[in-house]
Structure formats: C-alpha cells, structure tokens
Design a protein around this motif. Sequence first.
Motif, PDB file in Angstrom:
ATOM      1  N   ARG A  48       0.815  -1.228   0.000  1.00 57.00           N
ATOM      2  CA  ARG A  48       0.000   0.000   0.000  1.00 57.00           C
ATOM      3  C   ARG A  48       0.846   1.274   0.000  1.00 57.00           C
ATOM      4  NH1 ARG A  48      -5.483  -0.759   1.675  1.00 57.00           N
ATOM      5  NH2 ARG A  48      -5.879  -2.957   1.946  1.00 57.00           N
ATOM      6  N   SER A  49       1.764   1.383   0.972  1.00 56.44           N
ATOM      7  CA  SER A  49       2.581   2.601   1.067  1.00 56.44           C
ATOM      8  C   SER A  49       3.492   2.724  -0.138  1.00 56.44           C
ATOM      9  CB  SER A  49       3.438   2.567   2.340  1.00 56.44           C
ATOM     10  OG  SER A  49       2.653   2.237   3.427  1.00 56.44           O
ATOM     11  N   LEU A  52       1.875   4.328  -3.126  1.00 56.99           N
ATOM     12  CA  LEU A  52       1.760   5.788  -2.990  1.00 56.99           C
ATOM     13  C   LEU A  52       3.102   6.469  -3.245  1.00 56.99           C
ATOM     14  CD1 LEU A  52      -0.434   6.119   0.223  1.00 56.99           C
ATOM     15  CD2 LEU A  52      -1.026   6.927  -2.045  1.00 56.99           C
ATOM     16  N   VAL A  53       4.127   5.965  -2.552  1.00 60.43           N
ATOM     17  CA  VAL A  53       5.457   6.601  -2.630  1.00 60.43           C
ATOM     18  C   VAL A  53       6.006   6.523  -4.052  1.00 60.43           C
ATOM     19  CG1 VAL A  53       7.847   6.425  -1.840  1.00 60.43           C
ATOM     20  CG2 VAL A  53       5.983   6.244  -0.203  1.00 60.43           C
ATOM     21  N   PHE A  56       4.238   8.766  -6.543  1.00 65.96           N
ATOM     22  CA  PHE A  56       4.715  10.154  -6.439  1.00 65.96           C
ATOM     23  C   PHE A  56       6.100  10.308  -7.081  1.00 65.96           C
ATOM     24  CE2 PHE A  56       7.020  13.517  -4.192  1.00 65.96           C
ATOM     25  CZ  PHE A  56       6.178  14.592  -4.409  1.00 65.96           C
ATOM     26  N   ALA A  76       3.231  14.165 -10.955  1.00 70.21           N
ATOM     27  CA  ALA A  76       3.361  13.668  -9.577  1.00 70.21           C
ATOM     28  C   ALA A  76       1.977  13.536  -8.955  1.00 70.21           C
ATOM     29  CB  ALA A  76       4.237  14.600  -8.759  1.00 70.21           C
ATOM     30  N   LEU A  77       1.127  14.538  -9.196  1.00 70.65           N
ATOM     31  CA  LEU A  77      -0.234  14.515  -8.653  1.00 70.65           C
ATOM     32  C   LEU A  77      -1.031  13.356  -9.265  1.00 70.65           C
ATOM     33  CD1 LEU A  77      -2.433  15.947  -6.961  1.00 70.65           C
ATOM     34  CD2 LEU A  77      -2.967  17.313  -8.961  1.00 70.65           C
ATOM     35  N   THR A  80       0.278  10.009  -8.060  1.00 73.91           N
ATOM     36  CA  THR A  80      -0.040   9.775  -6.638  1.00 73.91           C
ATOM     37  C   THR A  80      -1.485   9.297  -6.531  1.00 73.91           C
ATOM     38  OG1 THR A  80       1.478  11.551  -6.036  1.00 73.91           O
ATOM     39  CG2 THR A  80      -0.021  10.813  -4.322  1.00 73.91           C
ATOM     40  N   ILE A  81      -2.359   9.908  -7.332  1.00 70.92           N
ATOM     41  CA  ILE A  81      -3.771   9.472  -7.337  1.00 70.92           C
ATOM     42  C   ILE A  81      -3.852   8.012  -7.801  1.00 70.92           C
ATOM     43  CG2 ILE A  81      -6.033   9.838  -8.429  1.00 70.92           C
ATOM     44  CD1 ILE A  81      -5.266  12.861  -8.578  1.00 70.92           C
ATOM     45  N   TYR A  84      -2.700   5.797  -5.163  1.00 67.83           N
ATOM     46  CA  TYR A  84      -3.746   5.664  -4.132  1.00 67.83           C
ATOM     47  C   TYR A  84      -4.791   4.633  -4.585  1.00 67.83           C
ATOM     48  CZ  TYR A  84      -7.898   6.821  -1.433  1.00 67.83           C
ATOM     49  OH  TYR A  84      -9.017   6.734  -0.652  1.00 67.83           O
TER      50      TYR A  84
ATOM     51  N   SER B   9      -0.985   5.413   6.020  1.00 67.82           N
ATOM     52  CA  SER B   9      -1.171   5.511   4.568  1.00 67.82           C
ATOM     53  C   SER B   9      -1.900   6.792   4.201  1.00 67.82           C
ATOM     54  CB  SER B   9      -1.985   4.322   4.052  1.00 67.82           C
ATOM     55  OG  SER B   9      -1.191   3.193   4.014  1.00 67.82           O
ATOM     56  N   LEU B  12       0.392   9.692   4.607  1.00 68.87           N
ATOM     57  CA  LEU B  12       1.345   9.680   3.485  1.00 68.87           C
ATOM     58  C   LEU B  12       0.685  10.227   2.220  1.00 68.87           C
ATOM     59  CD1 LEU B  12       4.205   8.725   2.686  1.00 68.87           C
ATOM     60  CD2 LEU B  12       3.200   6.536   2.059  1.00 68.87           C
ATOM     61  N   LEU B  13      -0.551   9.783   1.984  1.00 67.50           N
ATOM     62  CA  LEU B  13      -1.291  10.239   0.796  1.00 67.50           C
ATOM     63  C   LEU B  13      -1.466  11.758   0.836  1.00 67.50           C
ATOM     64  CD1 LEU B  13      -3.119   9.704  -1.719  1.00 67.50           C
ATOM     65  CD2 LEU B  13      -5.023   9.534  -0.135  1.00 67.50           C
ATOM     66  N   LEU B  16       1.836  13.520   0.178  1.00 67.06           N
ATOM     67  CA  LEU B  16       2.273  13.456  -1.228  1.00 67.06           C
ATOM     68  C   LEU B  16       1.402  14.342  -2.113  1.00 67.06           C
ATOM     69  CD1 LEU B  16       3.044   9.641  -1.545  1.00 67.06           C
ATOM     70  CD2 LEU B  16       4.671  11.499  -1.265  1.00 67.06           C
ATOM     71  N   LEU B  17       0.089  14.324  -1.853  1.00 67.17           N
ATOM     72  CA  LEU B  17      -0.809  15.172  -2.657  1.00 67.17           C
ATOM     73  C   LEU B  17      -0.496  16.647  -2.431  1.00 67.17           C
ATOM     74  CD1 LEU B  17      -4.303  13.434  -2.369  1.00 67.17           C
ATOM     75  CD2 LEU B  17      -2.820  13.518  -4.349  1.00 67.17           C
ATOM     76  N   ALA B  20       2.658  17.530  -4.301  1.00 60.39           N
ATOM     77  CA  ALA B  20       2.418  17.676  -5.748  1.00 60.39           C
ATOM     78  C   ALA B  20       1.709  19.002  -6.028  1.00 60.39           C
ATOM     79  CB  ALA B  20       1.590  16.508  -6.260  1.00 60.39           C
ATOM     80  N   LEU B  21       0.685  19.307  -5.240  1.00 64.78           N
ATOM     81  CA  LEU B  21      -0.054  20.561  -5.441  1.00 64.78           C
ATOM     82  C   LEU B  21       0.832  21.774  -5.169  1.00 64.78           C
ATOM     83  CD1 LEU B  21      -3.472  19.539  -3.875  1.00 64.78           C
ATOM     84  CD2 LEU B  21      -3.065  20.113  -6.262  1.00 64.78           C
ATOM     85  N   ILE B  24       2.943  22.291  -8.230  1.00 64.32           N
ATOM     86  CA  ILE B  24       2.133  22.873  -9.311  1.00 64.32           C
ATOM     87  C   ILE B  24       1.887  24.359  -9.035  1.00 64.32           C
ATOM     88  CG2 ILE B  24      -0.146  22.832 -10.425  1.00 64.32           C
ATOM     89  CD1 ILE B  24      -0.210  19.821  -9.941  1.00 64.32           C
TER      90      ILE B  24
END
Lengths: 171, 302
Positions: A48-49, A52-53, A56, A76-77, A80-81, A84, B9, B12-13, B16-17, B20-21, B24
């Motif tokens: 899972r982690s 995500l990592v 990114f 990257a965005l 990352t989605i 997820y 998790s 972390l999400l 990371l989001l 990224a934002l 941007i």
Amino acid sequence: MLRVFNTSLFLFVIFMIQELVIARINFPINGFSLYLAALMVVLALEDRSGSLVFGFIGGVILDFSPSADSPLGQWALVLTIIGYLYSINKESIGDFLDSPFLFLLFVSFATALSLSIFLIIGAMLGANNGSFLHNLLLIFANSLWTILLTPLFLPLIIKVRKLLMSNRERI
Amino acid sequence: MARGGGNRSRLLLVLLLVSALFLITLDLRGINLASGVRSAVATVFSPVEKLASKIFSPIGDFTSDLRNFNQSKKRINDLTKEVDLLKSKEVLDEDLVSQVSQLKNLLDLAGRGGYKVVAAKVVNRGPAATFKQTITIDVGSTDGVAKNMTVISDGGLVGVVKSVTSNSSIVLLMSDPTFKVGVRIVGTQGIGVISGQGGDSYLLQLLDATGEIKVGDKLVARGSENGRPYVPGVPVGEVTKVASNASAITQNADVVGFVNIDRVSVVAVVVAPPKSDPRDSLIPRPAPTVTVLVTPTPTPSN
C-alpha cells in the motif's frame, strides 16, 4: 530506504530508455510509453505505502521530461492518485497477478486511466492539449501498444524488482 | 495495528498530494522550477541523446518506413537508381549522402530566402506521454539559437523552437495540435491560420469568409514582427481539400505540408530574419516540361 532509492533509480533508468530509445520509434497513431507501463507494473507489485510513494516519485521523474510542457508536479499529482487507487484496491489486484493476460489488460487500463487523469487535470489547469478526439485516439493507441509490448519486458521488470529487494523483503 | 497502518497511509497520501499541489502552485505562480530542472535534465541528456541517435536511428527509420510503405516503395525505386549511380562512383555512405543532399537543399532554400540559419541534426523525438509533438535538435544557445525561432527543413516549415539549453533545443512540430501559424495564399494574397492536427495534414482557416481558395493553392508563412516566432516567406503546404460551407464565418481547408515531419533528419534554425520579405520566391516550382516539336520531312522517293 534502500528499496526506495533502488526502485527510484530503476524507474529513472526506464525513464532514460523511454526518452532516448522508445521515443525515437515512430509508432503508428502514436507512441507507447514504456515508462508508464513499467511504473504501473511496479505499483501493482508494491504494498500500500509503496504504491503511494513510487506513484509520487515516478510522477516527479516524468515531470522532469525535457519535452514536457506541463507544470512541474502535474504528473506527480496524477500518479499519486493512481498510486492511491492501487493501494485501496490491493486485494483485487492480487487476482490479476494470477493471470498474465488479465494483468496485461489491467496495466493497459491503468496506463490509459493515468493519461486520462493527466488530461483532465491539465484541462483544469488551463493547458491546451488538442482536440478531445485526437487525445482519445492517443490514449487508445497507447493502451493497444501497452497490451502488445508489455509481455516482452514484463518478466524482466519482475526479475529486476526482485533483485532490488532485500533478502528480508523477498521472504 | 491495521488502523495504525491505515492512518499512516492516509497521512502519506495527504503529504504526497500536498507536495504535488505545492509544486504545481509554485510553477503556476511563475517560480519557474520546471524549466530549470528540465533544462538541467536536457543538458545531461544531450550528449547521451547524440550517442543514442547514432546507435538507435535505424530502429526509428525502420518503423517510419513501415508507416510510409506506399511512399517508400516509389522512393525506393528512385533511390535504387540513385544508389546504383552512387555505387558506381564508389560513394558508400548512403546515409551521409542523403543528409548532405537534404542539407544542400536546406541551405539553398535559406540562401534564396535570405535567412541566416544554423543547421542541426534531429537527435530525438518527444515521448508520447507528454501529449506534445516535439523533436530535439543538437544545437543550442551556444550556437545562437533562442526560444521562438523558426525551424525549417529543405521543404519548408518544420516548427518553432520551444526551449533551449546550451547545446540542444526542443522544437514544437507543426503537427502538434497546439501549433498555429499565420499563412498567406500564394497569388491571391488571402490570409489564414494553419493549425496542427496531430498527423500529416493541417487545418487552414481562411480569415476572410469571401476569400477565394482552391485545391492546389500553395501557402507561405506570413511572418511575425521581427521574424519571431515566424520568418516570412517559408513554404508551409498545399491545399488538398476545401470545405465549403456558406453559413460558416471562416472558410476551412485541409492542407498537406511540404515537409514530411516523420522523416525529417536535418533541419535549420533561422537565427536572423531576411532583410526583405522573400514573398513567393521559395515555393517549389514544378520542373519545367520539355516540349520537342518534330516537323516530318517527306522522305525522298526513289
């Protein structure tokens, strides 16, 4: 930490191969992104982690592409989605790993999805990426090439990834 | 334990989001991280790209040949004759000969137009995932190349310089859907805008709805102020189909470019515009046909 470094280095090498070799090939309709396909395979195999990592990190690497015109961080965005989405569907992805053909379809779908999300976010940020139909064709072609070409390098990616893992992780 | 893992998790999400934002936002607010980083990557890639170009160009050529099989067949016949001729002259390096020929025609075009150019070799193409149709060329700011300069090949317009590093540049091809160039119809002086369609053909929108346009009309670049991004007079393409629609505000037409973007290997960057507009002088003219008139003379009868 070592695994993060090793896998990032591995992704960067694939990125270089994509930029220096694959991009040189004139695929009909449009190209195939070895990098995206390889990243989707790596994300599918991670926990899972990890999804995500590496989503990114993989996105940041793709943002470095010299020919990219998008804002730094857009890929990257997006990835990352995607990471997820991988992490919350980990159990279902396990079913795909049992059948090579299903796994191929899954990687191809994930690649198409990431390209679509990239376009949607790009449109929200005001980027002009051409007509809808043209982009639909590009995404379709990319998916098609991913299905056709991924079997050629999939075993290699899985093998290299195993080599990058520590003994404890392998167990 | 599982809940702890889930929280980690989620954290972390979010982290990371937000990262990224944040990137941007910085980029969109004008803190140009992207161009600096990409320029650095391009500078590092440049020597490797040149090497890769030498090693892997046969792969690209092979797939390009498969795509243009019909065109290639005729071209192969023509080239076979040419190669036979070259072999007889003991010239073995066909690739070099082709590039020299392209370069000769290119310099001839630049000379006739009065453009000051820097010749370059195509060393790479942009990856599909960027949704941009680009090529990388092996000249950069040290050769006098700057952003928004016109790029031409022996047939005419290829694109415009999008970004530059010290020894390489990225060119946005005219086939890219975001590419637009103002053009003039040779002869009628009607003006319009050509846009890339992602393939070999382009869309021409004539600005004057009452203007006249017909199949076979040739188009040249109108040129921009101070010759950037476009110098005037560069051949662009030929009209292949006119879409007539009485109710439309503008007239549209399909155009095929003078340059086959997929096969271009040698280009030139116009670093200085001509002193005067070359107008229509650069348009490729059809080869003159030779007419032989024979007057039969009566044969002497025995």
